[in-house]
Design a protein around this motif. Structure first.
Motif, PDB file in Angstrom:
ATOM      1  N   GLU A  89       0.694  -1.076  -0.083  1.00  0.00           N
ATOM      2  CA  GLU A  89       0.124   0.165  -0.053  1.00  0.00           C
ATOM      3  C   GLU A  89       0.882   1.169  -0.083  1.00  0.00           C
ATOM      4  N   LEU A  90       2.001   1.363   0.783  1.00  0.00           N
ATOM      5  CA  LEU A  90       2.897   2.443   0.728  1.00  0.00           C
ATOM      6  C   LEU A  90       3.592   2.474  -0.535  1.00  0.00           C
ATOM      7  N   ALA A  91       3.790   1.828  -1.292  1.00  0.00           N
ATOM      8  CA  ALA A  91       4.531   1.638  -2.505  1.00  0.00           C
ATOM      9  C   ALA A  91       3.388   2.556  -3.259  1.00  0.00           C
ATOM     10  N   VAL A  92       2.016   1.982  -3.611  1.00  0.00           N
ATOM     11  CA  VAL A  92       1.105   2.602  -4.181  1.00  0.00           C
ATOM     12  C   VAL A  92       0.858   4.113  -3.647  1.00  0.00           C
ATOM     13  N   ARG A  93       0.803   4.407  -2.605  1.00  0.00           N
ATOM     14  CA  ARG A  93       0.628   5.680  -1.961  1.00  0.00           C
ATOM     15  C   ARG A  93       1.448   6.600  -2.480  1.00  0.00           C
ATOM     16  N   LEU A  94       2.938   6.318  -2.417  1.00  0.00           N
ATOM     17  CA  LEU A  94       3.741   7.106  -2.860  1.00  0.00           C
ATOM     18  C   LEU A  94       4.025   7.242  -4.526  1.00  0.00           C
ATOM     19  N   ALA A  95       3.576   6.236  -5.359  1.00  0.00           N
ATOM     20  CA  ALA A  95       3.642   6.488  -6.615  1.00  0.00           C
ATOM     21  C   ALA A  95       2.214   7.748  -6.841  1.00  0.00           C
ATOM     22  N   GLU A  96       1.384   7.582  -6.081  1.00  0.00           N
ATOM     23  CA  GLU A  96       0.068   8.693  -6.399  1.00  0.00           C
ATOM     24  C   GLU A  96       0.721  10.188  -6.024  1.00  0.00           C
ATOM     25  N   VAL A  97       1.554  10.329  -5.223  1.00  0.00           N
ATOM     26  CA  VAL A  97       2.294  11.609  -4.817  1.00  0.00           C
ATOM     27  C   VAL A  97       2.928  12.020  -6.228  1.00  0.00           C
ATOM     28  N   ARG A  98       3.575  11.123  -6.972  1.00  0.00           N
ATOM     29  CA  ARG A  98       4.324  11.509  -7.992  1.00  0.00           C
ATOM     30  C   ARG A  98       3.450  11.965  -9.200  1.00  0.00           C
ATOM     31  N   ALA A  99       2.219  11.081  -9.098  1.00  0.00           N
ATOM     32  CA  ALA A  99       1.596  11.244 -10.301  1.00  0.00           C
ATOM     33  C   ALA A  99       0.461  12.385 -10.181  1.00  0.00           C
ATOM     34  N   ALA A 100       0.374  13.016  -8.769  1.00  0.00           N
ATOM     35  CA  ALA A 100      -0.862  13.845  -8.462  1.00  0.00           C
ATOM     36  C   ALA A 100      -0.478  15.277  -9.141  1.00  0.00           C
ATOM     37  N   GLU A 101      -1.698  15.840  -9.603  1.00  0.00           N
ATOM     38  CA  GLU A 101      -1.506  17.137 -10.131  1.00  0.00           C
ATOM     39  C   GLU A 101      -1.819  18.404  -9.384  1.00  0.00           C
ATOM     40  N   GLY A 102      -1.018  19.360  -9.621  1.00  0.00           N
ATOM     41  CA  GLY A 102      -1.406  20.791  -8.578  1.00  0.00           C
ATOM     42  C   GLY A 102      -0.915  20.627  -7.233  1.00  0.00           C
ATOM     43  N   GLY A 103      -0.703  21.827  -6.576  1.00  0.00           N
ATOM     44  CA  GLY A 103      -0.256  21.555  -5.240  1.00  0.00           C
ATOM     45  C   GLY A 103      -1.430  20.823  -4.397  1.00  0.00           C
ATOM     46  N   GLU A 104      -2.686  21.159  -4.464  1.00  0.00           N
ATOM     47  CA  GLU A 104      -3.641  20.487  -3.490  1.00  0.00           C
ATOM     48  C   GLU A 104      -3.629  19.162  -3.785  1.00  0.00           C
ATOM     49  N   GLY A 105      -3.688  18.671  -4.937  1.00  0.00           N
ATOM     50  CA  GLY A 105      -3.678  17.113  -5.260  1.00  0.00           C
ATOM     51  C   GLY A 105      -2.490  16.414  -4.679  1.00  0.00           C
ATOM     52  N   VAL A 106      -1.483  17.103  -5.025  1.00  0.00           N
ATOM     53  CA  VAL A 106       0.067  16.546  -4.435  1.00  0.00           C
ATOM     54  C   VAL A 106      -0.105  16.502  -2.651  1.00  0.00           C
ATOM     55  N   GLN A 107      -0.769  17.432  -2.133  1.00  0.00           N
ATOM     56  CA  GLN A 107      -0.732  17.466  -0.898  1.00  0.00           C
ATOM     57  C   GLN A 107      -1.735  16.473  -0.071  1.00  0.00           C
ATOM     58  N   LEU A 108      -2.881  16.185  -0.912  1.00  0.00           N
ATOM     59  CA  LEU A 108      -3.873  15.198  -0.313  1.00  0.00           C
ATOM     60  C   LEU A 108      -3.177  13.884  -0.380  1.00  0.00           C
ATOM     61  N   ALA A 109      -2.413  13.623  -1.624  1.00  0.00           N
ATOM     62  CA  ALA A 109      -1.816  12.434  -2.007  1.00  0.00           C
ATOM     63  C   ALA A 109      -0.622  12.129  -0.932  1.00  0.00           C
ATOM     64  N   ASP A 110       0.046  13.109  -0.538  1.00  0.00           N
ATOM     65  CA  ASP A 110       1.100  13.105   0.742  1.00  0.00           C
ATOM     66  C   ASP A 110       0.407  12.490   1.995  1.00  0.00           C
ATOM     67  N   ILE A 111      -0.747  13.299   2.113  1.00  0.00           N
ATOM     68  CA  ILE A 111      -1.599  12.905   3.427  1.00  0.00           C
ATOM     69  C   ILE A 111      -1.817  11.456   3.438  1.00  0.00           C
ATOM     70  N   GLU A 112      -2.345  10.938   2.356  1.00  0.00           N
ATOM     71  CA  GLU A 112      -2.651   9.484   2.531  1.00  0.00           C
ATOM     72  C   GLU A 112      -1.480   8.565   2.397  1.00  0.00           C
ATOM     73  N   VAL A 113      -0.176   8.857   2.208  1.00  0.00           N
ATOM     74  CA  VAL A 113       0.988   8.494   2.606  1.00  0.00           C
ATOM     75  C   VAL A 113       1.128   8.184   4.069  1.00  0.00           C
ATOM     76  N   HIS A 114       0.790   9.401   4.770  1.00  0.00           N
ATOM     77  CA  HIS A 114       1.136   9.380   6.397  1.00  0.00           C
ATOM     78  C   HIS A 114      -0.114   8.520   6.807  1.00  0.00           C
ATOM     79  N   ARG A 115      -1.336   8.561   6.348  1.00  0.00           N
ATOM     80  CA  ARG A 115      -2.235   7.637   6.871  1.00  0.00           C
ATOM     81  C   ARG A 115      -1.792   6.190   6.626  1.00  0.00           C
ATOM     82  N   ALA A 116      -1.177   5.811   5.892  1.00  0.00           N
ATOM     83  CA  ALA A 116      -0.905   4.489   5.530  1.00  0.00           C
ATOM     84  C   ALA A 116       0.191   4.047   6.342  1.00  0.00           C
TER      85      ALA A 116
END
Length: 233
Positions: free
Chosen positions: A124-151
């Protein structure tokens, strides 16, 4: 498109009362004036006042006793972390103390995750981390980063860490838009976070703690800089 919610008179009154309480205009331990007088003072009906009281009782700022009245609760002594979002709305200087807790809790979570993560958690962590790289816009990256910390919190196997992580993120929601600086570039955000996930995946507790401390310190610096610039601007 879904229509944006509009503030009701209860919303406005709740905010006014909350600010008056937090600013000390209604001191801790004091009884509020009688409902009729208070309603007249705010220019609302007693029904509106009762609805606002109900919200503030639920938030932990007021307590109502039949035959006694409504008293301002000693929220600093008796309140919980759920008060943090409203405290930040009232006074953004709370953010520094939240970040101090974020650093200590975040480093501990990374260490525990390295010790306890299952193969499913690591995947799950690998998937969530990849989503950070793939996210678009500051808010999108921020939200993806949060999901890594939840994981990461889930990977500890301790549900209290998950709740603490949620609490800390919820605490700075009122100023989240001003804290987007570390997340404007997806690749940079990914590179900052990748060593934490790598150390957890390798089950290296010491490296996970060190990587988390470095990540949390650097992102805090960037977020505080962004917050200061917004205040100055």
């Amino acid at each position: 498109m879904e229509a944006l919610p509009r503030d009701t008179i209860v919303d406005v009154l709740e905010e006014r009362l909350r600010e008056d309480i937090l600013a000390g205009r209604h001191p801790v331990g004091s009884l509020l004036p009688p409902e009729r007088r208070l309603a007249d003072g705010y220019g609302v009906t007693r029904t509106t006042l009762k609805h606002a009281f109900g919200r503030l009782v639920q938030a932990g700022l007021l307590e109502t006793r039949h035959g006694v009245g409504t008293r301002v609760r000693d929220f600093a002594r008796l309140g919980g972390a759920d008060l943090l979002p409203m405290l930040i709305r009232h006074s953004p200087d709370w953010i520094g103390e939240i970040f101090e807790v974020r650093r200590s809790i975040g480093a501990l979570i990374a260490e525990r995750a390295a010790e306890r993560a299952t193969p499913a958690h690591r995947a799950e962590l690998a998937v969530r981390l990849a989503e950070v790289r793939a996210a678009e816009g500051g808010e999108g990256v921020q939200l993806a980063d949060i999901e890594v910390h939840r994981a990461l919190a889930r990977a500890t196997g301790n549900r209290v860490y998950v709740l603490l992580t949620n609490t800390l993120f919820n605490a700075y929601l009122p100023v989240r838009a001003a804290l987007v600086s570390p997340f404007t570039d997806p690749e940079s955000a990914y590179r900052r976070l990748e060593p934490v996930v790598a150390a957890v995946t390798a089950a290296d507790r010491a490296a996970a703690r060190a990587a988390a401390e470095e990540y949390l310190t650097e992102t805090e610096r960037l977020m505080m800089d962004g917050l200061r610039k917004k205040e100055e601007g």
